[in-house]
Each structure stands twice: as structure tokens, then as C-alpha cells.
Design an enzyme around this catalytic site. Structure first.
Site, PDB file in Angstrom:
ATOM      1  N   LYS A  50       0.868  -1.181   0.000  1.00  0.00           N
ATOM      2  CA  LYS A  50       0.000   0.000   0.000  1.00  0.00           C
ATOM      3  C   LYS A  50       0.899   1.223   0.000  1.00  0.00           C
ATOM      4  O   LYS A  50       2.059   1.147   0.406  1.00  0.00           O
ATOM      5  CB  LYS A  50      -0.878   0.005   1.249  1.00  0.00           C
ATOM      6  CG  LYS A  50      -2.108   0.873   1.131  1.00  0.00           C
ATOM      7  CD  LYS A  50      -3.237   0.160   0.416  1.00  0.00           C
ATOM      8  CE  LYS A  50      -4.472   1.020   0.312  1.00  0.00           C
ATOM      9  NZ  LYS A  50      -5.639   0.214  -0.112  1.00  0.00           N
ATOM     10  N   ASP A  57      -6.818   4.181  -4.837  1.00  0.00           N
ATOM     11  CA  ASP A  57      -7.484   4.105  -3.528  1.00  0.00           C
ATOM     12  C   ASP A  57      -8.129   5.480  -3.321  1.00  0.00           C
ATOM     13  O   ASP A  57      -8.446   6.156  -4.306  1.00  0.00           O
ATOM     14  CB  ASP A  57      -6.466   3.738  -2.426  1.00  0.00           C
ATOM     15  CG  ASP A  57      -7.148   3.379  -1.112  1.00  0.00           C
ATOM     16  OD1 ASP A  57      -7.786   2.315  -1.044  1.00  0.00           O
ATOM     17  OD2 ASP A  57      -7.057   4.159  -0.143  1.00  0.00           O
TER      18      ASP A  57
HETATM   19  P1  NAD Z   1     -13.099   7.841  -2.869  1.00  0.00           P
HETATM   20  O1  NAD Z   1     -12.046   8.850  -2.698  1.00  0.00           O
HETATM   21  O2  NAD Z   1     -13.650   7.598  -4.224  1.00  0.00           O
HETATM   22  O3  NAD Z   1     -14.355   8.179  -1.901  1.00  0.00           O
HETATM   23  C1  NAD Z   1     -14.230   8.392  -0.538  1.00  0.00           C
HETATM   24  C2  NAD Z   1     -15.559   8.876   0.017  1.00  0.00           C
HETATM   25  O4  NAD Z   1     -15.447   9.006   1.441  1.00  0.00           O
HETATM   26  C3  NAD Z   1     -15.994  10.248  -0.490  1.00  0.00           C
HETATM   27  O5  NAD Z   1     -17.399  10.264  -0.638  1.00  0.00           O
HETATM   28  C4  NAD Z   1     -15.594  11.196   0.655  1.00  0.00           C
HETATM   29  O6  NAD Z   1     -16.390  12.362   0.699  1.00  0.00           O
HETATM   30  C5  NAD Z   1     -15.892  10.299   1.840  1.00  0.00           C
HETATM   31  N1  NAD Z   1     -15.161  10.688   3.051  1.00  0.00           N
HETATM   32  C6  NAD Z   1     -13.865  11.068   3.160  1.00  0.00           C
HETATM   33  N2  NAD Z   1     -13.580  11.362   4.442  1.00  0.00           N
HETATM   34  C7  NAD Z   1     -14.717  11.164   5.155  1.00  0.00           C
HETATM   35  C8  NAD Z   1     -15.076  11.296   6.509  1.00  0.00           C
HETATM   36  N3  NAD Z   1     -14.184  11.695   7.425  1.00  0.00           N
HETATM   37  N4  NAD Z   1     -16.360  10.999   6.868  1.00  0.00           N
HETATM   38  C9  NAD Z   1     -17.244  10.595   5.949  1.00  0.00           C
HETATM   39  N5  NAD Z   1     -16.979  10.452   4.657  1.00  0.00           N
HETATM   40  C10 NAD Z   1     -15.733  10.735   4.257  1.00  0.00           C
HETATM   41  O7  NAD Z   1     -12.508   6.484  -2.234  1.00  0.00           O
HETATM   42  P2  NAD Z   1     -12.960   4.994  -2.527  1.00  0.00           P
HETATM   43  O8  NAD Z   1     -12.070   4.434  -3.570  1.00  0.00           O
HETATM   44  O9  NAD Z   1     -14.444   4.950  -2.680  1.00  0.00           O
HETATM   45  O10 NAD Z   1     -12.524   4.281  -1.162  1.00  0.00           O
HETATM   46  C11 NAD Z   1     -13.355   4.287  -0.011  1.00  0.00           C
HETATM   47  C12 NAD Z   1     -12.866   3.230   0.970  1.00  0.00           C
HETATM   48  O11 NAD Z   1     -12.885   1.954   0.310  1.00  0.00           O
HETATM   49  C13 NAD Z   1     -11.428   3.406   1.463  1.00  0.00           C
HETATM   50  O12 NAD Z   1     -11.341   2.951   2.789  1.00  0.00           O
HETATM   51  C14 NAD Z   1     -10.625   2.483   0.561  1.00  0.00           C
HETATM   52  O13 NAD Z   1      -9.410   2.057   1.143  1.00  0.00           O
HETATM   53  C15 NAD Z   1     -11.603   1.340   0.417  1.00  0.00           C
HETATM   54  N6  NAD Z   1     -11.366   0.499  -0.740  1.00  0.00           N
HETATM   55  C16 NAD Z   1     -11.330   1.027  -1.994  1.00  0.00           C
HETATM   56  C17 NAD Z   1     -11.112   0.210  -3.081  1.00  0.00           C
HETATM   57  C18 NAD Z   1     -11.154   0.726  -4.485  1.00  0.00           C
HETATM   58  O14 NAD Z   1     -11.112  -0.091  -5.412  1.00  0.00           O
HETATM   59  N7  NAD Z   1     -11.247   2.005  -4.721  1.00  0.00           N
HETATM   60  C19 NAD Z   1     -10.902  -1.159  -2.893  1.00  0.00           C
HETATM   61  C20 NAD Z   1     -10.956  -1.687  -1.597  1.00  0.00           C
HETATM   62  C21 NAD Z   1     -11.191  -0.833  -0.529  1.00  0.00           C
END
Ligand code: NAD
Length: 411
Positions: free
Chosen positions: A107, A147
Site C-alpha cells: 500500500k 485508492d
Molecule cells: P473515494 O475517494 O472515491 O471516496 C471516498 C468517500 O469518502 C468520499 O465520498 C468522501 O467524501 C468520503 N469521506 C472522506 N472522508 C470522510 C469522513 N471523514 N467521513 C465521511 N466520509 C468521508 O474512495 P474509494 O475508492 O471509494 O474508497 C473508499 C474506501 O474503500 C477506502 O477505505 C478504501 O481504502 C476502500 N477500498 C477502496 C477500493 C477501491 O477499489 N477504490 C478497494 C478496496 C477498498
């Protein structure tokens, strides 16, 4: 600031030790998993639009490569620090072992608020980071992906920069690329869709699906927006959604997801949608619904709010959203937690499909990708539920036990 109690790396260690204590693992394997294989910390000087030079801190943690090349996303967020990245890399090792993709765990990220940077500044920052990382990554070595706050375009810049440095264009050096530049169809939807399969399989296997189950979700980014769409299409009621600034809650009916997306695309926050009742990003987790989905960042559910959770199911789409103390409280309340390393594994599953297509010069249809994703997610859920039942442990503990067992077969 991360307190010791909510420090994600300490939590990851505790999860490891707890699951390992139920198994007969070699001491050498346990010792190896307690430390990342390699830690990379870089300074990235960037020319800002106003002519100043600013220096950013970037990280890449290569946790373990027993199962294959290190694999995991890059995050751009002010909260990124070494302990966070180490924990996220460890969780990738566990997740990849659990679903059986031939990758280890890695990561990375940059401590930055990308909302304060122009597109040009983000591009220069990314290219600088890629130049620093180039000696340590590669299709058979370490394969980054998107991510939080990182996009297919950002992956494309990394691929280009890497090609310039090594003198050869290798699309499989990153996944999550734009489809027109070697990305896989279905990668964007993959984490949300994988979460949908995980929940569906759990409800089917336990016979607990009811019509019109209501959902509250924190985070409406890549993962949350697709998952909400799949759930709504299948008859779930999307009662509440939030982004980082807050959200809204409908006592009845389901939110209009197209309208939410349009509002977000226009730069608005969900809390200002003018529908339902406005709630804070934290309060969205404790609303009276059937299923709560943290889909934003770590430490969303802590000992401060776990007792107030009304839902009977927590589906963890974010990585590490529940602290150890909160986990204990949820277990005492008989709340089912479908853990992150299982629920959000769809993203890395399709990253593996993208890497495979790149390595073998193949292009799969979206239908193919979704079918393969489903064929990977449902049996993974079944295996974890069986382990949980036979050892009488939580689904999280069972997921770690299975992941460790599979890793030990490779050690
Ligand atoms: P993203 O940047 O597309 O979206 C993140 C979302 O979280 C946004 O809506 C943002 O406004 C919101 N957010 C940020 N800080 C916040 C807070 N303090 N309180 C409430 N909402 C908040 O990111 P993503 O790719 O959707 O990832 C979201 C989660 O999923 C992360 O934990 C990431 O590690 C995990 N994840 C993502 C993937 C992927 O393929 N993108 C895969 C596995 C896990």
C-alpha cells in the site's frame, strides 16, 4: 491525530496475533508478518502553480510477497502516515490470501489534500512520486492501484513515468488504468459490486434476507456510489448517504442516486441536497436501519459510537473502519460484521483480472469480468462462514484464520 487505541497498525497486529493463536503457525511466518518486508519513504518536490516549490511526503509499504508481487492502492489524503500505510499493506496481504489471488500485500500514499491542488499540481506530484517509486515497482514486483482520491488518470501517469524510466512500456505495472489505456472493463464498479455479492451471499446462506432492507452508507465515492446502485437495483432501500461533510436520511423511500451523483458532480455536499433530514457524516452510522456500510476511511466505528449502532449488519467496504474496542461492543450486541478483507476484496480481484489481461494480451468483456468476480466472491464468503461456524468465532476472526492458513501453505 491517531491515538494509540485507534492506531491502525497496532490494530492490525492485534488481529494477526489473535487469529494466529487459534492456529498452529510457524513462529517464523508469524514473525515475518509482524513486520513489513520493506518500507519506502520519499520526499517529492513539486513546482506549484504560483512558482513556489513544495515538498510532499510519499510512502510505499511492501508488506509481504509470499503469494506473489506486492499489490495495493495509493491514497492521497492529509491523514496518510506510515502507520496507516503499514496497516493498509498488511490488510492487503490478508485480503489477497483470503480470496486466493496470486499477490502479496502493499500500500502507499501521499500526505496531501488533493482538493487544495490544481490538476497540474496533482499531475506533477504523481509523476514525481512515480519517479521515486520506479526502482521498487514493476509487473512482477509491486503493482499499485487506485485508492482514496486516486483515479484511473493518476494510474496512467504512473505507467507513463515508469515507462520513461525503465525504457519500456509495461501496462501491468499498475492496475485501475483508464479502459482506453489498458484498464479492465468492470474495474471501476468492482469493489462496490464485490461488496454487493458478499452481502447477498451472507444473507442467502444465513436465510436472513428480507424485502426492502434499509441501508445507511458513509462515503459516496468510487466504492459507495456503485454499491448503492447495485443495492437499490436489487430492492434495498437506500435510506441514508453521506460524504465527508455530512449526509441526508429519509425515514421512508429510497434516495434518488442519479440526483445525488449530479449534486456531487456539481461540487455540492450530500447534506445540502434539500431532501430528507440532514445528518452528520458520523451520525449516518447510528441511524435506525438494517444495514450500515462504512465506505470512507478507518476508525469510523469506535467505542464512542459502537453502542449506538442500530443496524444488525455492518458491511465494511472501507478498510479498517471498525476499531478493536468497537468490534467487541458490536459482537456483544450480536451485530454481524462482514469484515473489510472479505467485503471489499472485489477491487483487488478485478485488479488481478486487469493485470492478467495485460500480461497475456487479452481483453475480457464486462460480463466476463463480473462473472469471474462473482465466482470468486461467493465461495470466499461461504468458506469464511464455514470456518466461523466450525471454530465458533466471528466472521472477521474466521477471515483472518483462513487467510493465515492459506499463507502458511506457501511459506
Ligand atoms: P473515494 O475517494 O472515491 O471516496 C471516498 C468517500 O469518502 C468520499 O465520498 C468522501 O467524501 C468520503 N469521506 C472522506 N472522508 C470522510 C469522513 N471523514 N467521513 C465521511 N466520509 C468521508 O474512495 P474509494 O475508492 O471509494 O474508497 C473508499 C474506501 O474503500 C477506502 O477505505 C478504501 O481504502 C476502500 N477500498 C477502496 C477500493 C477501491 O477499489 N477504490 C478497494 C478496496 C477498498
Amino acid at each position: 491525530m491517531t491515538t494509540s487505541k485507534s492506531n491502525p497498525w497496532e490494530r492490525a497486529q492485534a488481529q494477526l496475533v489473535s487469529a494466529a493463536s487459534r492456529l498452529t503457525l510457524s513462529a517464523a511466518l508469524l514473525e515475518r508478518l509482524q513486520k513489513p518486508d520493506r518500507i519506502i519513504e520519499v520526499s517529492i518536490p513539486v513546482s506549484m502553480d504560483d512558482g513556489r516549490q513544495e515538498v510532499f511526503q510519499g510512502y510505499r509499504v511492501q508488506h509481504n510477497n509470499l503469494a506473489g508481487p506486492y499489490k495495493g492502492g495509493l491514497r492521497y489524503h492529509p491523514q496518510v502516515d506510515m502507520d496507516e500505510v503499514k496497516a493498509l499493506a498488511f490488510w492487503m496481504t490478508m485480503k489477497n490470501a483470503l480470496i486466493g489471488v496470486p499477490f502479496g500485500g502493499g500500500k502507499g500514499g501521499i500526505s496531501v489534500d488533493p482538493k487544495k491542488l490544481s490538476d497540474g499540481e496533482i499531475e506533477r506530484l504523481t509523476r514525481g512520486f512515480a519517479r521515486e517509486l520506479a526502482p521498487y515497482i514493476g509487473p512482477n514486483v509491486d503493482v499499485p492501484a487506485p485508492d482514496v482520491n486516486t483515479t484511473p488518470k493518476i494510474m496512467h501517469w504512473i505507467r507513463q513515468e515508469y515507462a520513461t524510466i525503465v525504457g519500456s512500456d509495461m501496462p501491468a505495472v499498475v492496475t485501475g488504468k483508464p479502459v482506453e489505456h489498458g484498464g479492465s472493463l468492470g474495474r471501476t464498479e468492482a469493489t462496490g459490486l464485490g461488496g454487493f455479492y458478499a452481502l447477498d451471499e451472507y444473507l442467502k446462506k444465513t436465510g436472513t434476507r428480507r424485502s426492502g432492507m434499509s441501508v445507511a452508507m458513509q462515503g459516496f465515492g468510487n466504492v459507495g456510489s456503485y454499491l448503492a446502485g447495485y443495492l437499490q437495483e436489487d430492492g434495498y432501500r437506500i435510506a441514508a448517504l453521506s460524504d465527508s461533510k455530512g449526509g441526508v436520511f429519509l425515514e421512508e423511500g429510497s434516495l434518488d442516486l442519479d440526483a445525488v451523483q449530479k449534486h456531487k458532480d456539481g461540487g455540492g455536499s450530500i447534506r445540502d441536497m434539500g431532501v430528507g433530514r440532514a445528518v452528520s457524516a458520523q451520525d449516518v452510522l447510528t441511524l435506525p436501519v438494517d444495514i450500515v456500510i462504512p465506505a470512507a476511511l478507518e476508525n469510523a466505528i469506535t467505542e464512542a459510537n459502537a453502542d449506538a449502532i442500530c443496524a444488525s449488519i455492518v458491511l465494511e467496504l472501507a478498510n479498517g473502519p471498525t476499531t478493536r474496542e468497537a468490534d467487541d461492543i458490536l459482537q456483544k450486541k450480536s451485530v454481524t460484521v462482514i469484515p473489510d478483507i472479505l467485503a471489499n476484496a472485489g477491487g483487488v480481484a478485478v485488479s488481478y483480472f486487469e493485470w492478467y489481461q495485460n500480461m497475456h494480451g487479452e481483453v475480457w468483456t464486462k460480463e466476463d469480468v463480473f462473472k469471474k468476480l462473482e465466482a470468486l466472491m461467493r465461495p470466499a464468503v461461504d468458506a469464511v462462514l464455514e470456518t466461523a461456524a466450525s471454530y465458533d468465532v466471528s466472521i472477521r476472526e474466521a477471515a483472518y484464520m483462513l487467510a493465515l492458513t492459506r499463507l502458511s501453505e506457501r511459506a
